[in-house]
Design a protein around this motif. Sequence first.
Motif, PDB file in Angstrom:
ATOM      1  N   THR A  12       0.764  -1.311  -0.334  1.00  0.00           N
ATOM      2  CA  THR A  12       0.320  -0.005   0.206  1.00  0.00           C
ATOM      3  C   THR A  12       0.641   0.988   0.570  1.00  0.00           C
ATOM      4  N   ILE A  13       0.972   1.871  -1.117  1.00  0.00           N
ATOM      5  CA  ILE A  13       1.318   3.514  -1.000  1.00  0.00           C
ATOM      6  C   ILE A  13       0.333   4.657  -0.688  1.00  0.00           C
ATOM      7  N   THR A  14       1.353   5.391   0.880  1.00  0.00           N
ATOM      8  CA  THR A  14       0.479   5.935   1.453  1.00  0.00           C
ATOM      9  C   THR A  14       1.391   7.649   1.259  1.00  0.00           C
ATOM     10  N   GLY A  15       0.849   8.073   0.654  1.00  0.00           N
ATOM     11  CA  GLY A  15       0.759   9.718   0.670  1.00  0.00           C
ATOM     12  C   GLY A  15       0.709   9.619  -1.091  1.00  0.00           C
ATOM     13  N   THR A  16       1.876  11.118  -1.299  1.00  0.00           N
ATOM     14  CA  THR A  16       2.336  11.400  -2.846  1.00  0.00           C
ATOM     15  C   THR A  16       3.810  10.872  -3.487  1.00  0.00           C
ATOM     16  N   ARG A  17       4.736  10.839  -1.834  1.00  0.00           N
ATOM     17  CA  ARG A  17       6.139  10.802  -2.416  1.00  0.00           C
ATOM     18  C   ARG A  17       6.525   9.982  -3.200  1.00  0.00           C
ATOM     19  N   PHE A  18       5.753   8.566  -3.181  1.00  0.00           N
ATOM     20  CA  PHE A  18       6.293   7.704  -4.381  1.00  0.00           C
ATOM     21  C   PHE A  18       4.620   6.963  -5.048  1.00  0.00           C
ATOM     22  N   THR A  19       4.508   6.571  -6.135  1.00  0.00           N
ATOM     23  CA  THR A  19       3.394   6.388  -6.768  1.00  0.00           C
ATOM     24  C   THR A  19       3.981   5.112  -7.183  1.00  0.00           C
ATOM     25  N   ASN A  20       4.603   3.916  -7.121  1.00  0.00           N
ATOM     26  CA  ASN A  20       4.726   2.719  -7.778  1.00  0.00           C
ATOM     27  C   ASN A  20       6.095   2.146  -7.237  1.00  0.00           C
ATOM     28  N   TYR A  21       5.896   1.249  -7.354  1.00  0.00           N
ATOM     29  CA  TYR A  21       7.281   0.135  -7.033  1.00  0.00           C
ATOM     30  C   TYR A  21       7.269  -0.910  -7.957  1.00  0.00           C
ATOM     31  N   THR A  22       8.634  -1.093  -7.053  1.00  0.00           N
ATOM     32  CA  THR A  22       8.982  -2.546  -8.641  1.00  0.00           C
ATOM     33  C   THR A  22       9.413  -4.075  -6.747  1.00  0.00           C
ATOM     34  N   HIS A  23       8.938  -5.004  -7.700  1.00  0.00           N
ATOM     35  CA  HIS A  23       9.323  -6.354  -7.401  1.00  0.00           C
ATOM     36  C   HIS A  23      10.792  -7.048  -7.662  1.00  0.00           C
ATOM     37  N   VAL A  24      11.965  -7.383  -7.219  1.00  0.00           N
ATOM     38  CA  VAL A  24      12.972  -7.732  -7.810  1.00  0.00           C
ATOM     39  C   VAL A  24      12.901  -8.962  -7.039  1.00  0.00           C
ATOM     40  N   PRO A  25      12.048  -9.990  -7.438  1.00  0.00           N
ATOM     41  CA  PRO A  25      12.970 -11.598  -7.215  1.00  0.00           C
ATOM     42  C   PRO A  25      14.850 -11.636  -6.537  1.00  0.00           C
ATOM     43  N   VAL A  26      14.769 -11.845  -5.452  1.00  0.00           N
ATOM     44  CA  VAL A  26      17.122 -12.390  -4.837  1.00  0.00           C
ATOM     45  C   VAL A  26      16.813 -13.783  -5.224  1.00  0.00           C
ATOM     46  N   GLY A  27      15.880 -14.527  -4.627  1.00  0.00           N
ATOM     47  CA  GLY A  27      16.369 -16.039  -4.657  1.00  0.00           C
ATOM     48  C   GLY A  27      17.168 -16.680  -3.573  1.00  0.00           C
ATOM     49  N   GLY A  28      16.963 -15.693  -2.358  1.00  0.00           N
ATOM     50  CA  GLY A  28      17.100 -16.052  -1.205  1.00  0.00           C
ATOM     51  C   GLY A  28      17.087 -14.978  -0.299  1.00  0.00           C
ATOM     52  N   PRO A  29      17.745 -15.927   0.914  1.00  0.00           N
ATOM     53  CA  PRO A  29      17.340 -14.309   2.505  1.00  0.00           C
ATOM     54  C   PRO A  29      18.513 -13.312   2.379  1.00  0.00           C
ATOM     55  N   VAL A  30      18.088 -11.442   2.252  1.00  0.00           N
ATOM     56  CA  VAL A  30      18.059 -10.893   2.604  1.00  0.00           C
ATOM     57  C   VAL A  30      19.272 -10.134   3.646  1.00  0.00           C
ATOM     58  N   GLY A  31      19.897 -10.383   4.351  1.00  0.00           N
ATOM     59  CA  GLY A  31      20.841 -10.555   5.677  1.00  0.00           C
ATOM     60  C   GLY A  31      20.999  -8.652   6.228  1.00  0.00           C
ATOM     61  N   GLY A  32      20.804  -7.507   4.716  1.00  0.00           N
ATOM     62  CA  GLY A  32      21.012  -6.829   4.880  1.00  0.00           C
ATOM     63  C   GLY A  32      20.964  -5.996   3.376  1.00  0.00           C
ATOM     64  N   VAL A  33      21.051  -4.307   3.797  1.00  0.00           N
ATOM     65  CA  VAL A  33      20.536  -3.293   2.514  1.00  0.00           C
ATOM     66  C   VAL A  33      21.445  -1.928   3.134  1.00  0.00           C
ATOM     67  N   ALA A  34      21.672  -1.458   2.044  1.00  0.00           N
ATOM     68  CA  ALA A  34      22.160   0.011   1.728  1.00  0.00           C
ATOM     69  C   ALA A  34      22.886   0.336   0.334  1.00  0.00           C
ATOM     70  N   VAL A  35      22.384   1.682   0.833  1.00  0.00           N
ATOM     71  CA  VAL A  35      22.442   2.650  -0.763  1.00  0.00           C
ATOM     72  C   VAL A  35      23.988   3.401  -0.837  1.00  0.00           C
ATOM     73  N   ASP A  36      24.650   3.580  -2.043  1.00  0.00           N
ATOM     74  CA  ASP A  36      26.025   4.033  -2.260  1.00  0.00           C
ATOM     75  C   ASP A  36      26.014   4.984  -2.437  1.00  0.00           C
ATOM     76  N   PRO A  37      26.364   5.565  -0.919  1.00  0.00           N
ATOM     77  CA  PRO A  37      26.236   7.587  -1.240  1.00  0.00           C
ATOM     78  C   PRO A  37      26.858   7.340  -2.033  1.00  0.00           C
ATOM     79  N   ARG A  38      27.546   7.395  -3.000  1.00  0.00           N
ATOM     80  CA  ARG A  38      28.411   8.290  -4.298  1.00  0.00           C
ATOM     81  C   ARG A  38      27.488   8.971  -5.027  1.00  0.00           C
ATOM     82  N   ASP A  39      26.468   7.559  -5.258  1.00  0.00           N
ATOM     83  CA  ASP A  39      25.604   8.384  -6.718  1.00  0.00           C
ATOM     84  C   ASP A  39      23.736   7.873  -6.579  1.00  0.00           C
ATOM     85  N   SER A  40      23.314   7.160  -4.687  1.00  0.00           N
ATOM     86  CA  SER A  40      22.086   7.001  -4.443  1.00  0.00           C
ATOM     87  C   SER A  40      21.036   6.431  -4.797  1.00  0.00           C
ATOM     88  N   THR A  41      21.297   5.594  -5.783  1.00  0.00           N
ATOM     89  CA  THR A  41      20.832   5.215  -6.839  1.00  0.00           C
ATOM     90  C   THR A  41      20.908   3.514  -7.112  1.00  0.00           C
TER      91      THR A  41
END
Length: 235
Positions: A12-41
Motif C-alpha cells: 500500500t502506497i500512502t501519501g504522494t512521495r511514492f507512486t509505484n514500486y518494483t518487486h525484484v525477486p533475489v532468490g534467497g534471504p537478504v541479510g542487510g541492505v545499504a545505498v551507495d552514497p556516491r550515486d544514491s541509486t
Amino acid sequence: AAPVGSLAYAPTITGTRFTNYTHVPVGGPVGGVAVDPRDSTTILFTMDSAVGGAIYRAHKVASGNWWVDSTPVVSGLDRPSGLTVAPDGTIWWVHAATMSLKRLQAPWSLHTPETVVTNFAGVADDDPVDVAFAPFNFTGSLGHPGWLVIADRGSDDDAYNALYLQDPANLPPNQINNTFLVPATTGGLGWDNLVAIGALPQSGEVVTLSVDGLITAINGDGTTRAISPSGVTIA
C-alpha cells in the motif's frame, strides 16, 4: 506460499512521495541492505546463506524500475548479515556466524575482501548482525563521528546485546575489538536480540531495532533512550 517470483501481499502506497514500486525477486534471504552514497541509486544487499553467500547490487533504471546484477560484487561468503557503504564507496559488512567485520575497498573490481575484526571482546559467541557509520554529530565521551558502530545480537555468549565502536582507519587485519559503546549488561540494551542499526543525524545518535520491534537511540556517551513511534502497537 506465494508462487516463486510473486508477492504474498499487496503493498500500500500512502501519501504522494511514492507512486509505484518494483518487486525484484533475489532468490534467497537478504541479510542487510545499504545505498551507495556516491550515486544514491545503487542498492547493495547481502545474500545471507552459508552456501552462496554474497553481496549483490540493484540498479535504478527509471522511477520505480530496478534490476539486479546477476554477478555478485563479492561471492563465496559465509552468511553475511548487515552492511554499510562509506562515502568513498568502500563496503563494510559483518558476519554473525563467524564473528567478523570485513571490508572491500572501491573500486570493487580492483580489490579483494579484507578481514579487519575476527572477534568481539574475545568471547566465544558474538553475533555481529549489523553495522552503521556514526553521524557527523556523534560526539561525547565515547562517540567518534564517522566511526563504525557494530550491533551485536546477544553478546557475551548470547546473554545481552552490545554495541562496539571501530575506527575505519584502524586496519591491521584480524583484530579483536574490545571497544564498547554499550557493554553487554542488563542495564544497557538488554537481551531482546538486536536485528538492525542505523544513523540518526537529526539528534547525533545511532538507533537500534530489536527482534520484538523495540527502538533505542544511543548517543556518543553510550546513553540509551527508548523511542515509541506514534500509532505503532507492539504485541
